[in-house]
Motif scaffolding. Structure first.
Motif, PDB file in Angstrom:
ATOM      1  N   ALA A  61       3.171   8.767  29.491  1.00 14.24           N
ATOM      2  CA  ALA A  61       2.757   8.175  28.213  1.00 14.24           C
ATOM      3  C   ALA A  61       1.236   8.160  28.093  1.00 14.24           C
ATOM      4  O   ALA A  61       0.675   8.526  27.053  1.00 14.24           O
ATOM      5  CB  ALA A  61       3.319   6.761  28.082  1.00 14.24           C
ATOM      6  N   PHE A  62       0.569   7.766  29.152  1.00 11.28           N
ATOM      7  CA  PHE A  62      -0.896   7.681  29.135  1.00 11.28           C
ATOM      8  C   PHE A  62      -1.513   9.062  28.889  1.00 11.28           C
ATOM      9  O   PHE A  62      -2.384   9.213  28.040  1.00 11.28           O
ATOM     10  CB  PHE A  62      -1.402   7.080  30.450  1.00 11.28           C
ATOM     11  CG  PHE A  62      -2.894   6.964  30.515  1.00 11.28           C
ATOM     12  CD1 PHE A  62      -3.549   5.930  29.855  1.00 11.28           C
ATOM     13  CD2 PHE A  62      -3.646   7.873  31.232  1.00 11.28           C
ATOM     14  CE1 PHE A  62      -4.936   5.826  29.905  1.00 11.28           C
ATOM     15  CE2 PHE A  62      -5.025   7.774  31.299  1.00 11.28           C
ATOM     16  CZ  PHE A  62      -5.671   6.749  30.631  1.00 11.28           C
ATOM     17  N   MET A  63      -1.052  10.060  29.640  1.00  8.46           N
ATOM     18  CA  MET A  63      -1.638  11.399  29.512  1.00  8.46           C
ATOM     19  C   MET A  63      -1.391  11.995  28.123  1.00  8.46           C
ATOM     20  O   MET A  63      -2.301  12.581  27.535  1.00  8.46           O
ATOM     21  CB  MET A  63      -1.096  12.334  30.591  1.00  8.46           C
ATOM     22  CG  MET A  63      -1.646  12.041  31.957  1.00  8.46           C
ATOM     23  SD  MET A  63      -1.127  13.173  33.264  1.00  8.46           S
ATOM     24  CE  MET A  63       0.373  13.864  32.717  1.00  8.46           C
ATOM     25  N   LEU A  64      -0.179  11.865  27.617  1.00 13.55           N
ATOM     26  CA  LEU A  64       0.117  12.420  26.294  1.00 13.55           C
ATOM     27  C   LEU A  64      -0.742  11.769  25.212  1.00 13.55           C
ATOM     28  O   LEU A  64      -1.292  12.449  24.341  1.00 13.55           O
ATOM     29  CB  LEU A  64       1.595  12.253  25.956  1.00 13.55           C
ATOM     30  CG  LEU A  64       2.553  13.198  26.667  1.00 13.55           C
ATOM     31  CD1 LEU A  64       3.993  12.818  26.367  1.00 13.55           C
ATOM     32  CD2 LEU A  64       2.289  14.641  26.267  1.00 13.55           C
ATOM     33  N   LEU A  65      -0.854  10.446  25.281  1.00 13.36           N
ATOM     34  CA  LEU A  65      -1.658   9.753  24.279  1.00 13.36           C
ATOM     35  C   LEU A  65      -3.143  10.048  24.442  1.00 13.36           C
ATOM     36  O   LEU A  65      -3.845  10.331  23.473  1.00 13.36           O
ATOM     37  CB  LEU A  65      -1.433   8.242  24.374  1.00 13.36           C
ATOM     38  CG  LEU A  65      -0.177   7.741  23.701  1.00 13.36           C
ATOM     39  CD1 LEU A  65       0.082   6.295  24.070  1.00 13.36           C
ATOM     40  CD2 LEU A  65      -0.300   7.890  22.193  1.00 13.36           C
ATOM     41  N   ARG A  66      -3.615   9.989  25.653  1.00 11.58           N
ATOM     42  CA  ARG A  66      -5.047  10.174  25.927  1.00 11.58           C
ATOM     43  C   ARG A  66      -5.521  11.556  25.495  1.00 11.58           C
ATOM     44  O   ARG A  66      -6.628  11.724  24.991  1.00 11.58           O
ATOM     45  CB  ARG A  66      -5.278   9.977  27.424  1.00 11.58           C
ATOM     46  CG  ARG A  66      -6.706  10.007  27.816  1.00 11.58           C
ATOM     47  CD  ARG A  66      -7.336   8.649  27.625  1.00 11.58           C
ATOM     48  NE  ARG A  66      -8.570   8.640  28.377  1.00 11.58           N
ATOM     49  CZ  ARG A  66      -9.767   8.638  27.808  1.00 11.58           C
ATOM     50  NH1 ARG A  66      -9.871   8.571  26.508  1.00 11.58           N
ATOM     51  NH2 ARG A  66     -10.844   8.662  28.552  1.00 11.58           N
ATOM     52  N   MET A  67      -4.658  12.541  25.670  1.00  8.85           N
ATOM     53  CA  MET A  67      -4.987  13.920  25.326  1.00  8.85           C
ATOM     54  C   MET A  67      -5.326  14.062  23.836  1.00  8.85           C
ATOM     55  O   MET A  67      -6.216  14.824  23.464  1.00  8.85           O
ATOM     56  CB  MET A  67      -3.779  14.807  25.666  1.00  8.85           C
ATOM     57  CG  MET A  67      -4.046  16.274  25.652  1.00  8.85           C
ATOM     58  SD  MET A  67      -2.556  17.231  26.036  1.00  8.85           S
ATOM     59  CE  MET A  67      -1.766  16.337  27.339  1.00  8.85           C
ATOM     60  N   HIS A  68      -4.657  13.315  22.992  1.00  8.53           N
ATOM     61  CA  HIS A  68      -4.838  13.462  21.556  1.00  8.53           C
ATOM     62  C   HIS A  68      -5.564  12.290  20.900  1.00  8.53           C
ATOM     63  O   HIS A  68      -6.229  12.478  19.881  1.00  8.53           O
ATOM     64  CB  HIS A  68      -3.482  13.677  20.871  1.00  8.53           C
ATOM     65  CG  HIS A  68      -2.786  14.897  21.369  1.00  8.53           C
ATOM     66  ND1 HIS A  68      -3.226  16.175  21.080  1.00  8.53           N
ATOM     67  CD2 HIS A  68      -1.706  15.044  22.171  1.00  8.53           C
ATOM     68  CE1 HIS A  68      -2.446  17.047  21.679  1.00  8.53           C
ATOM     69  NE2 HIS A  68      -1.512  16.392  22.345  1.00  8.53           N
ATOM     70  N   ALA A  69      -5.444  11.084  21.467  1.00 13.34           N
ATOM     71  CA  ALA A  69      -6.073   9.909  20.859  1.00 13.34           C
ATOM     72  C   ALA A  69      -7.552   9.832  21.192  1.00 13.34           C
ATOM     73  O   ALA A  69      -8.342   9.276  20.440  1.00 13.34           O
ATOM     74  CB  ALA A  69      -5.360   8.633  21.310  1.00 13.34           C
ATOM     75  N   GLY A  70      -7.937  10.370  22.345  1.00 11.03           N
ATOM     76  CA  GLY A  70      -9.347  10.363  22.735  1.00 11.03           C
ATOM     77  C   GLY A  70      -9.789   9.022  23.270  1.00 11.03           C
ATOM     78  O   GLY A  70      -9.007   8.250  23.794  1.00 11.03           O
ATOM     79  N   GLY A  71     -11.078   8.751  23.117  1.00  9.55           N
ATOM     80  CA  GLY A  71     -11.656   7.508  23.614  1.00  9.55           C
ATOM     81  C   GLY A  71     -12.807   7.791  24.549  1.00  9.55           C
ATOM     82  O   GLY A  71     -13.376   8.882  24.553  1.00  9.55           O
ATOM     83  N   TYR A  72     -13.145   6.802  25.331  1.00  5.90           N
ATOM     84  CA  TYR A  72     -14.281   6.909  26.242  1.00  5.90           C
ATOM     85  C   TYR A  72     -14.055   8.020  27.265  1.00  5.90           C
ATOM     86  O   TYR A  72     -12.977   8.127  27.842  1.00  5.90           O
ATOM     87  CB  TYR A  72     -14.507   5.580  26.979  1.00  5.90           C
ATOM     88  CG  TYR A  72     -15.606   5.662  28.003  1.00  5.90           C
ATOM     89  CD1 TYR A  72     -16.935   5.650  27.617  1.00  5.90           C
ATOM     90  CD2 TYR A  72     -15.312   5.807  29.354  1.00  5.90           C
ATOM     91  CE1 TYR A  72     -17.951   5.752  28.558  1.00  5.90           C
ATOM     92  CE2 TYR A  72     -16.320   5.915  30.295  1.00  5.90           C
ATOM     93  CZ  TYR A  72     -17.637   5.890  29.888  1.00  5.90           C
ATOM     94  OH  TYR A  72     -18.638   6.008  30.816  1.00  5.90           O
ATOM     95  N   HIS A  73     -15.075   8.832  27.469  1.00  2.66           N
ATOM     96  CA  HIS A  73     -15.058   9.866  28.499  1.00  2.66           C
ATOM     97  C   HIS A  73     -16.319   9.739  29.335  1.00  2.66           C
ATOM     98  O   HIS A  73     -17.421   9.698  28.795  1.00  2.66           O
ATOM     99  CB  HIS A  73     -14.987  11.278  27.888  1.00  2.66           C
ATOM    100  CG  HIS A  73     -13.642  11.643  27.387  1.00  2.66           C
ATOM    101  ND1 HIS A  73     -12.653  12.124  28.206  1.00  2.66           N
ATOM    102  CD2 HIS A  73     -13.108  11.585  26.151  1.00  2.66           C
ATOM    103  CE1 HIS A  73     -11.567  12.345  27.494  1.00  2.66           C
ATOM    104  NE2 HIS A  73     -11.813  12.024  26.245  1.00  2.66           N
ATOM    105  N   SER A  74     -16.153   9.685  30.632  1.00  2.00           N
ATOM    106  CA  SER A  74     -17.293   9.630  31.544  1.00  2.00           C
ATOM    107  C   SER A  74     -18.045  10.952  31.498  1.00  2.00           C
ATOM    108  O   SER A  74     -17.468  11.994  31.207  1.00  2.00           O
ATOM    109  CB  SER A  74     -16.810   9.372  32.977  1.00  2.00           C
ATOM    110  OG  SER A  74     -16.080   8.182  33.028  1.00  2.00           O
ATOM    111  N   LYS A  75     -19.323  10.876  31.840  1.00  2.00           N
ATOM    112  CA  LYS A  75     -20.138  12.096  31.769  1.00  2.00           C
ATOM    113  C   LYS A  75     -20.058  12.940  33.026  1.00  2.00           C
ATOM    114  O   LYS A  75     -20.440  14.098  33.001  1.00  2.00           O
ATOM    115  CB  LYS A  75     -21.587  11.723  31.481  1.00  2.00           C
ATOM    116  CG  LYS A  75     -21.750  11.145  30.092  1.00  2.00           C
ATOM    117  CD  LYS A  75     -23.180  11.093  29.680  1.00  2.00           C
ATOM    118  CE  LYS A  75     -23.237  10.516  28.275  1.00  2.00           C
ATOM    119  NZ  LYS A  75     -24.400  10.887  27.544  1.00  2.00           N
ATOM    120  N   THR A  76     -19.567  12.378  34.123  1.00  2.00           N
ATOM    121  CA  THR A  76     -19.452  13.173  35.352  1.00  2.00           C
ATOM    122  C   THR A  76     -18.020  13.089  35.873  1.00  2.00           C
ATOM    123  O   THR A  76     -17.296  12.129  35.592  1.00  2.00           O
ATOM    124  CB  THR A  76     -20.417  12.670  36.453  1.00  2.00           C
ATOM    125  OG1 THR A  76     -19.989  11.374  36.896  1.00  2.00           O
ATOM    126  CG2 THR A  76     -21.858  12.606  35.962  1.00  2.00           C
TER     127      THR A  76
END
Length: 191
Positions: free
Chosen positions: A60-75
């Motif tokens: 669930a997390f991966m499917l949502l995160r892939m399309h919903a976006g949000g904070y992304h670390s720079k490294t």
């Protein structure tokens, strides 16, 4: 690092153009990271006594995160550390949620609605075109609605999968809000 050696070995053994080799390297790195994240999530879930729920959470997390976006670390290192923290906190949350019935339902509905309203949230290092925003919004809404249905079936059947989906919704929602905050207040700084 083992990951780099694996990716280099596969890429060197291919007869691809330079551009295709770059794409292959990127894809292989993503696959290796995905496998590592999944192993970590299942291991923590197993330690907490919820291996099946940890798998549902990860999906669930991966499917949502892939399309919903949000904070992304720079490294990559920061990403790995932040992902591990989100995973551990979420899996501990799943264990605790079983104790709060109506609160879990409220959290589930609220975070699902927020995800559908805010998605997608782009990051400075993951910008989206207008077309990508429309596509990702549509996919996010579809995924949330599918998980609403899966959660309802889970509750009707007396399964605990609902809690894993709720934890995934909550984690994605928090990362989306953090992404909006980072975009608004920290763009250009080393977050």
């Amino acid at each position: 690092m083992i990951k780099e050696k694996f990716v280099n070995a596969v890429a060197q053994g291919s007869n691809l153009s330079k551009e295709d080799t770059v794409i292959l390297r990127y894809g292989l790195k993503k696959i290796v990271l995905l496998i590592g994240d999944t192993i970590f999530t299942v291991a923590v879930g197993w330690l907490l006594g919820i291996p099946a729920l940890s798998i549902v959470f990860q999906i669930a997390f991966m499917l949502l995160r892939m399309h919903a976006g949000g904070y992304h670390s720079k490294t990559e290192l920061k990403c790995t550390v932040h992902s591990a923290i989100v995973t551990v906190v979420s899996l501990i949350g799943i264990r605790m949620m079983v104790e709060w019935s109506w609160q879990s339902n409220l959290l589930f509905a609220f975070t699902g609605a927020v995800i559908m309203l805010l998605a997608p949230v782009e990051a400075e290092n993951k910008p989206l075109s207008l077309k990508e925003k429309k596509i990702n919004h549509r996919k996010t809404v579809g995924i949330v609605l599918a998980f609403f249905l899966a959660a309802a079936v889970s509750q009707i059947l007396g399964l605990d999968f609902f809690y894993a989906i709720t934890a995934a919704f909550y984690a994605v929602c928090v990362l989306m809000v953090l992404g909006i905050a980072a975009n608004k207040f920290f763009v250009g700084e080393n977050v």
